[in-house]
Design an enzyme around this catalytic site. Structure first.
Site, PDB file in Angstrom:
ATOM      1  N   THR A 156      13.570   5.316  10.273  1.00  0.00           N
ATOM      2  CA  THR A 156      14.500   4.224  10.552  1.00  0.00           C
ATOM      3  C   THR A 156      13.962   2.929   9.951  1.00  0.00           C
ATOM      4  OG1 THR A 156      15.165   5.331  12.564  1.00  0.00           O
ATOM      5  CG2 THR A 156      15.688   2.982  12.419  1.00  0.00           C
ATOM      6  N   GLN A 196       0.932 -10.355  -5.752  1.00  0.00           N
ATOM      7  CA  GLN A 196       0.561 -11.773  -5.797  1.00  0.00           C
ATOM      8  C   GLN A 196       1.480 -12.593  -6.708  1.00  0.00           C
ATOM      9  OE1 GLN A 196      -1.484 -13.124  -3.745  1.00  0.00           O
ATOM     10  NE2 GLN A 196      -2.465 -11.285  -2.915  1.00  0.00           N
ATOM     11  N   THR A 247       0.842  -1.198   0.000  1.00  0.00           N
ATOM     12  CA  THR A 247       0.000   0.000   0.000  1.00  0.00           C
ATOM     13  C   THR A 247       0.883   1.256   0.000  1.00  0.00           C
ATOM     14  OG1 THR A 247      -1.732  -1.212   1.125  1.00  0.00           O
ATOM     15  CG2 THR A 247      -1.889   1.180   1.212  1.00  0.00           C
ATOM     16  N   GLY A 291       5.912  -8.162   1.800  1.00  0.00           N
ATOM     17  CA  GLY A 291       6.583  -9.320   2.402  1.00  0.00           C
ATOM     18  C   GLY A 291       5.641 -10.346   3.003  1.00  0.00           C
ATOM     19  N   CYS A 334     -18.636  -9.975   3.611  1.00  0.00           N
ATOM     20  CA  CYS A 334     -19.995 -10.359   4.011  1.00  0.00           C
ATOM     21  C   CYS A 334     -20.471  -9.519   5.176  1.00  0.00           C
ATOM     22  CB  CYS A 334     -20.012 -11.803   4.472  1.00  0.00           C
ATOM     23  SG  CYS A 334     -19.780 -12.922   3.144  1.00  0.00           S
ATOM     24  N   ASN A 373      -5.525 -10.943  -6.713  1.00  0.00           N
ATOM     25  CA  ASN A 373      -5.543 -11.573  -5.394  1.00  0.00           C
ATOM     26  C   ASN A 373      -6.769 -12.452  -5.158  1.00  0.00           C
ATOM     27  OD1 ASN A 373      -6.323  -8.748  -5.611  1.00  0.00           O
ATOM     28  ND2 ASN A 373      -7.125  -8.979  -3.550  1.00  0.00           N
TER      29      ASN A 373
HETATM   30  N1  PLP Z   1      -2.120  -5.458  -3.998  1.00  0.00           N
HETATM   31  C1  PLP Z   1      -2.557  -6.715  -3.985  1.00  0.00           C
HETATM   32  C2  PLP Z   1      -2.742  -7.462  -5.267  1.00  0.00           C
HETATM   33  C3  PLP Z   1      -2.862  -7.330  -2.777  1.00  0.00           C
HETATM   34  O1  PLP Z   1      -3.302  -8.594  -2.764  1.00  0.00           O
HETATM   35  C4  PLP Z   1      -2.702  -6.592  -1.591  1.00  0.00           C
HETATM   36  C5  PLP Z   1      -3.094  -7.190  -0.297  1.00  0.00           C
HETATM   37  O2  PLP Z   1      -4.068  -7.930  -0.231  1.00  0.00           O
HETATM   38  C6  PLP Z   1      -2.216  -5.276  -1.667  1.00  0.00           C
HETATM   39  C7  PLP Z   1      -1.942  -4.752  -2.885  1.00  0.00           C
HETATM   40  C8  PLP Z   1      -2.009  -4.456  -0.431  1.00  0.00           C
HETATM   41  O3  PLP Z   1      -0.993  -5.028   0.353  1.00  0.00           O
HETATM   42  P1  PLP Z   1      -0.640  -4.507   1.819  1.00  0.00           P
HETATM   43  O4  PLP Z   1      -1.916  -4.542   2.587  1.00  0.00           O
HETATM   44  O5  PLP Z   1       0.350  -5.469   2.328  1.00  0.00           O
HETATM   45  O6  PLP Z   1      -0.132  -3.140   1.729  1.00  0.00           O
END
Ligand code: PLP
Length: 718
Positions: free
Chosen positions: A250, A192, A76, A213, A339, A164
């Site tokens: 950091t 993914q 994100t 990660g 849901c 995802n």
């Molecule tokens: N992009 C994809 C395709 C994801 O599956 C996810 C998490 O589900 C994200 C972005 C966001 O990842 P994070 O919540 O680790 O920042």
């Protein structure tokens, strides 16, 4: 992943456990190499070395030599930084009078982090650029013709490498061919794909890519952002100048070390399984789910999706029901859709793929990590098959297993609308009240599986086109149905005379020791009330006792069918008083709509209850039970969940199984058998949602010794 734990975790696209080797790398940093990488003393230099070693590994693996690779907190943050940088660059170019595209294109099935970031930065920077979704086809693949047609005005294109929810792999080569000589920036969400697909960033014209990660056995809070050397970049975080002043703060050295260890293992040739092996595992899972859930439909073509993801829907079962089922068997899957308790919110990804609404609302995603073992998959398959057996045994799907006999009052709902079934195991008969079109298939399956005779199909006049739905149900159940649709109950073959009160005797149906009757009140023409209760031989004034009254929407003015004018307060009061005079004031009222999740109500005694005072935190359970001797624990999960789950019952406690859909029977018993209402009742379910409804229902009806376990079995058995 080991199978020593009780849980089979098939939700790796959401997150993964931390691998032992990553855990060890993180532990070593936290205990030994804990220096601040910016410090100039030896500890700092050692920490920096750990960090740079991880970066070198990541660089080699991702082939990112022609760009920067920054450690960030996760995908994100990577997306924010990339979008922010690209939009600022577009703004600056515009300000200089350069001709740039200002449309922001993103795949319709991108993770929400992408469209939300586009929206956010577009607004924060006051740009007012167009944000346009690139449609996808039934298989979830981007519409390249659409992209081509919109490229001329594109400033930024965002496409994920793999989805995802469905695992669908994007045609990056096809998109790249279109973008080849185009100046638009290109962001590829690689979350993914990491560890599952080969990706050499420098071999492509990708401007930004990011990874998280925790989707690949590293801890949460660490990710990677790749920025092509020619792509614009503006730091999102300013401060101490870490990461070459590109991302201050950091560094999360333990997370970085753990991620580095996982990436190193990706190259060792034995920690992770090969593509073909993963494919084989997925097919094994698919065989198991097909066997457990006949009629299952895949929501994404296997050959176009990641070998670690399976997304399917089962006709007649919602995502929520399947998730509850799997959870009871300690198999963790994802609903594939968010849901809410009232109604499943269909998955926007499957909606974008234009799959039928039911499919989008019933989707289940199973995903495993690429380090999964054969034993793990075998155990997963075994449990999935056991889930199928539990469904067959409880008549949720038809099958060859002797079902648990249905008894008493059953509430089925679709949104706020309810269908009620009354069943008598002794005479193997049942009656359906207010059949909803959405539930007809389920009712048919259920009754057939129970091998009960349907003595009547009736309506309280509360749902539109009720007669049509009754006819449809009768048609489907033709061989099991012995009544005549729309025939008043009183005219049924074999009707028995019932003395309801000294003032009224009517004809009804005998169901073993019970009765079912239709009461036409003078105050409510066209809206019959149906009564269900016991036949009592020694009564002076009446030879029946009504326990339940199915009163449609007589007492709830929120849902009135179009044909019948809404009732006034006075009319409602008059109907209540007439009904009470025949059935007494203690019968439980079962409505055709349950907007407030009251389950059942009564004429009087309705006192509101406050949730805090009825909640027992799972940590205080032992204490609660010792302070409330004789507590009955009531499991309100559905029969198929109760079939599956094994949990430790506190010493000396009794557990009753009263599913929420059958709670009316329990309420009737508890209120009747326990006039003093002194036995403490403690409800529980999977997570505390259903038990909270149960406790509120009982408390509202005046039973004060009722509580529920907050967080349900999920926290109690943790
Ligand atoms: N992009 C994809 C395709 C994801 O599956 C996810 C998490 O589900 C994200 C972005 C966001 O990842 P994070 O919540 O680790 O920042």
């Amino acid at each position: 992943m080991s199978i020593s734990s009780r849980v089979i975790y098939l939700d790796s696209n959401a997150t993964t456990p931390v691998m032992p080797l990553a855990l060890e790398a993180a532990r070593a940093v936290m205990e030994d190499d804990y220096g601040n990488p910016s410090s100039v003393h030896s500890s700092g230099i050692q920490a920096k070395a750990v960090m740079e070693h991880a970066r070198k590994t990541a660089c080699e693996l991702l082939g990112s030599e022609n760009g920067k690779l920054l450690f960030v907190s996760g995908a994100t943050e990577g997306i924010q930084t990339a979008v922010f940088s690209a939009l600022l660059a577009l703004r600056d170019k515009l300000a200089k009078g350069e001709k740039v595209g200002t449309d922001l294109l993103y795949g319709a099935t991108e993770h929400k982090a992408v469209p939300e970031s586009l929206q956010h930065w577009n607004q924060v920077l006051g740009l007012n650029f167009n944000i346009i979704a690139i449609p996808v086809d039934h298989a979830g693949r981007h519409d390249l013709a659409f992209l081509k047609a919109h490229l001329a005005s594109a400033g930024l294109v965002c496409t994920m490498a793999a989805n995802n929810e469905t695992g669908i792999v994007t045609d990056l080569a096809g998109i790249e061919a279109l973008l080849k000589d185009h100046p638009t920036y290109w962001l590829v969400d690689g979350v993914q794909a990491l560890g599952k697909l080969p990706l050499k960033l420098s071999q492509h014209r990708i401007d930004y890519s990011l990874f998280s990660g925790h989707k690949l056995y590293a801890p949460k809070g660490i990710g990677l952002l790749y920025v092509h050397k020619d792509a614009p970049f503006t730091p999102l975080l300013a401060g101490g100048g870490q990461e070459g002043s590109l991302r201050s703060g950091t560094e999360n050295v333990s997370g970085i070390a753990a991620l580095g260890a996982v990436l190193e293992a990706l190259c060792d040739g034995h920690t992770f399984r090969e593509h073909a092996t993963l494919e084989k595992f997925r097919l094994q899972l698919l065989d198991a789910v097909k066997e457990a859930f006949p009629g299952l439909i895949l929501n994404a073509p296997l050959e176009q999706s990641l070998p670690t993801t399976l997304n399917f829907s089962v006709p007649g079962l919602t995502s929520k029901e399947l998730l509850d089922l799997f959870d009871a068997a300690d198999v963790r899957v994802s609903a594939g859709s968010a849901c809410s308790a009232a109604k499943a919110q269909p998955s926007f990804v499957l909606q974008a793929m234009a799959l039928p609404e039911w499919q989008a609302a019933s989707a289940v995603r199973m995903s495993f990590g690429p380090a999964v073992t054969a034993d793990y998959i075998e155990e997963a398959c075994r449990r999935i098959r056991v889930c199928g057996e539990a469904l067959r045994k409880t008549c949720m799907v038809t099958g060859d297993i002797e079902p648990l006999p249905a008894e008493g009052v059953i509430q089925l709902s679709f949104g706020a609308a309810c269908t009620w079934i009354v069943a008598d195991a002794a005479s193997k008969q049942c009656i359906v009240i207010d059949a909803l079109p959405e539930l007809i298939e389920r009712i048919t399956k259920y009754v057939r599986c129970q091998t009960y005779t349907v003595a009547a199909i009736v309506g309280t006049g509360s749902h539109p086109q009720q007669n049509q739905h009754n006819q449809a149900l009768a048609g489907l159940l033709a061989d099991a149905y012995k009544g005549k649709v729309l025939t008043p109950i009183a005219d049924h073959a074999g009707a028995v005379n019932l003395l309801l009160s000294p003032k009224l005797s009517i004809n009804g149906i005998a169901l073993g020791e019970k009765f079912f009757a239709q009461l036409d009140l003078s105050q409510s023409p066209n809206r019959p009330v149906f009564l269900f209760g016991e036949r009592v031989n020694d009564a002076k004034d009446a030879n029946v006792k009504t326990n339940f009254a199915f009163c449609g929407d007589l007492f709830d003015t929120r849902n009135q069918t179009e044909n019948i004018a809404p009732l006034s307060e006075q009319e409602i009061a008059a109907i209540k008083s007439e009904l009470k005079s025949f059935i007494g004031q203690n019968a439980l009222l079962c409505a055709a709509h349950d907007f407030d999740k009251r389950l059942v109500t009564m004429f009087d005694h309705e006192t509101e209850c406050c949730l805090e005072s009825v909640t027992v935190p799972s940590a205080n359970l032992r204490e609660f039970i010792s302070e409330h001797p004789g507590t009955i624990l009531v499991d309100v999960r559905e029969p198929y969940e109760q079939q599956l789950s094994h949990f430790d019952v506190p010493e000396g406690s009794e557990v009753l199984h009263v599913p929420l859909t059958r709670l009316a029977n329990g309420v009737e018993r508890w209120l009747k058998q326990n006039e003093a209402k002194t036995t403490p009742i403690l409800f529980f379910c999977r997570t505390g949602g259903r038990s909270s409804q149960a406790v509120q229902c009982l408390r509202r009806l005046g039973y004060e010794n009722a509580w529920h376990i907050a967080g349900g079995l999920a926290l109690w058995q943790h």
